[in-house]
Design a protein around this motif. Structure first.
Motif: not given
Length: 168
Positions: A29-40, A52-68
């Protein structure tokens, strides 16, 4: 919370899978979101730290939501039980001084809280193969047993309720 018997091998196997799956999902998620944001939103200076930081934060939120969301899945039963047990023991640890002082004065509720804490810690440490401090725990348990006997208290970890901590 009631202490439950947990199959150690099943717990370890499921915990490892959850941990590895979470780490892989976070990386993807972190890499995918970061690369998408960099491309856009490319940066002419070539610094993409904020994306990259936003990608990591968003990835962590998605993983946390998934675990929840997966929390109630049967695969997660042992892992969630141990997470919740650790939370309960942490709450007791924050009030340990007050609870131990009250137990020394003969407070039955404090003794029941300590009994749950010792029984839960023993179970947790055995599940995690953390047996280095088991001798210290056994000594504390013996001390608590002697204290309970001196005050005529019957110790039972099953009697513990989180509301007992409100007094301390």
């Amino acid at each position: 919370m009631t202490l439950q018997d947990i199959d150690k091998s099943r717990y370890r196997r499921h915990l490892n899978r959850v941990f590895i799956g979470s780490a892989l999902a976070l990386a993807a998620f972190s890499l995918g979101i970061s690369q998408l944001l960099i491309a856009l939103f490319p940066d002419p200076d070539g610094s993409h730290f904020h994306w990259n930081l936003l990608g990591v934060v968003a990835g962590a939120l998605l993983v946390g939501a998934g675990l929840s969301r997966l929390r109630r899945h049967p695969f997660m039963t042992e892992v969630v039980y141990v997470w919740e047990l650790k939370q309960r023991l942490n709450k007791i640890s924050r009030k340990r001084r007050q609870v131990e002082a009250a137990a020394q004065q003969g407070d039955e509720t404090a003794m029941q809280v300590l009994q749950f804490s010792y029984a839960g810690s023993r179970q947790l440490w055995l599940l995690d193969d953390n047996t280095l401090v088991m001798d210290e725990l056994a000594a504390r348990q013996t001390e608590l047993n002697n204290l309970a006997q001196a005050h005529g208290v019957t110790l039972d970890a099953e009697r513990y309720d989180e509301s007992m901590l409100e007094r301390f």
